[in-house]
Design an enzyme around this catalytic site. Sequence first.
Site, PDB file in Angstrom:
ATOM      1  CB  CYS A  50      -3.666  13.173  -3.154  1.00 24.18           C
ATOM      2  SG  CYS A  50      -3.073  11.852  -4.214  1.00 24.18           S
ATOM      3  CG  HIS A  51      -6.095  12.752  -9.608  1.00 27.50           C
ATOM      4  ND1 HIS A  51      -6.503  11.531 -10.096  1.00 27.50           N
ATOM      5  CD2 HIS A  51      -6.782  13.686 -10.315  1.00 27.50           C
ATOM      6  CE1 HIS A  51      -7.388  11.720 -11.056  1.00 27.50           C
ATOM      7  NE2 HIS A  51      -7.573  13.016 -11.216  1.00 27.50           N
ATOM      8  CB  THR A  52      -5.856   8.899  -4.673  1.00 25.10           C
ATOM      9  OG1 THR A  52      -4.635   8.741  -5.393  1.00 25.10           O
ATOM     10  CG2 THR A  52      -6.440   7.540  -4.382  1.00 25.10           C
ATOM     11  CB  CYS A 102       2.149  -5.173  10.047  1.00 26.24           C
ATOM     12  SG  CYS A 102       2.918  -6.572   9.176  1.00 26.24           S
ATOM     13  CB  CYS A 105       3.454  -9.446   6.712  1.00 23.79           C
ATOM     14  SG  CYS A 105       3.911  -7.949   5.813  1.00 23.79           S
ATOM     15  CB  CYS A 108       6.912  -5.834   7.173  1.00 26.79           C
ATOM     16  SG  CYS A 108       5.503  -4.738   6.863  1.00 26.79           S
ATOM     17  CB  CYS A 116       2.433  -3.941   4.897  1.00 24.44           C
ATOM     18  SG  CYS A 116       1.717  -4.587   6.405  1.00 24.44           S
ATOM     19  NE  ARG A 375      -0.313  16.482  -3.544  1.00 23.45           N
ATOM     20  CZ  ARG A 375      -0.670  15.799  -4.636  1.00 23.45           C
ATOM     21  NH1 ARG A 375      -1.194  16.418  -5.665  1.00 23.45           N
ATOM     22  NH2 ARG A 375      -0.485  14.498  -4.688  1.00 23.45           N
TER      23      ARG A 375
END
Length: 382
Positions: A50-52, A102, A105, A108, A116, A375
């Site tokens: 992925c580009h990240t 989680c 919280c 969530c 989250c 991809r």
Amino acid sequence: MSNSNTAGQVIRCRAAVAWEAGKPLVIEEVEVAPPQTNEVRLKILYTSLCHTDVYFWEAKGQNPLFPRIYGHEAGGIVESVGEGVTDLKAGDHVLPVFTGECKDCAHCKSEESNMCDLLRINTDRGVMLSDGKSRFSIKGKPIYHFVGTSTFSEYTVVHVGCLAKINPLAPLDKVCVLSCGISTGLGATLNVAKPKKGSTVAVFGLGAVGLAAAEGARISGASRIIGVDLNSSRFEEAKKFGVTEFVNPKDHKKPVQEVIAELTNGGVDRSIECTGNVEAMISAFECVHDGWGVAVLVGVPHKEAVFKTHPVNFLNERTLKGTFFGNYKPRSDIPSVVEKYMNNELELEKFITHKVPFSEINKAFDYMLKGEGLRCIIHMEE
């Protein structure tokens, strides 16, 4: 239940390690420690780029942290679980996700949020939450994690809250793309923009995320899907994703929002911005119809970027929204996105343009740096 051979043991396996910024990854033998409290160790079967990953590997993002194991779009099988893990067992099929749930919280517990407090994306953290240590090492030297997933390794350790347990019949080499980019674009349309049947939708940026947003518009029954991109070579491919017409801002003397307003008799019903370019964000907002238009921002802007528009655009009843991971809660919602694929409502094959064996992972980086394809699936077993 755990795999009796390896549970509780250190596993030696191959991982693609980034030793320094922008340098090709090196396949190394790493030691992967057993999962600790609320952690799961999984065998990665397929991962995709992925580009990240590229952005942080180039160290254009926040703090450069090396050596590091990148990768966050993947599919795998649980090998063993740490203390306190009750909803996963060895053999379960899972998608690791860069953000988590989680279930405890305020976010969530809210129906409206998927952000989250405990497990939302943290690109600076290179260690596990429970003890602040890495589960990866080479000859005793720690190798850092990336966004809690580090899927460029045959085995990885992930917090239980970042794993979506999915249908074991789903092909992991296809549904792995749902763990990041495709769900982000799809959810931006289906969960946030929510176009009505017959409506008009503009999508800015026709990379994998933008095409997933277009796919969401197609699934929603949009009558017109206008693709906006500076690269006209992307237009042909985009037709497979339901895009019906194209606008290249470079072909027009006037701002693209004015071009779109003319094409659509006053503006589109919905727009989804998937480039991260602040000018495109402004255009995406200003091109929606007054009275009911909704624009959704997906792309991540440069940290100095400022969004400017005239407040009258809001007073004329346009809505601007943002989204993170398509507003999907990873554990609660991603299994049902996999089912959309299993029921043939959602097509994934068309997003997968390249495949390489793990030993050739650097080829996937080359494809992305050259802007080739959407991809690239990296298969771990060769």
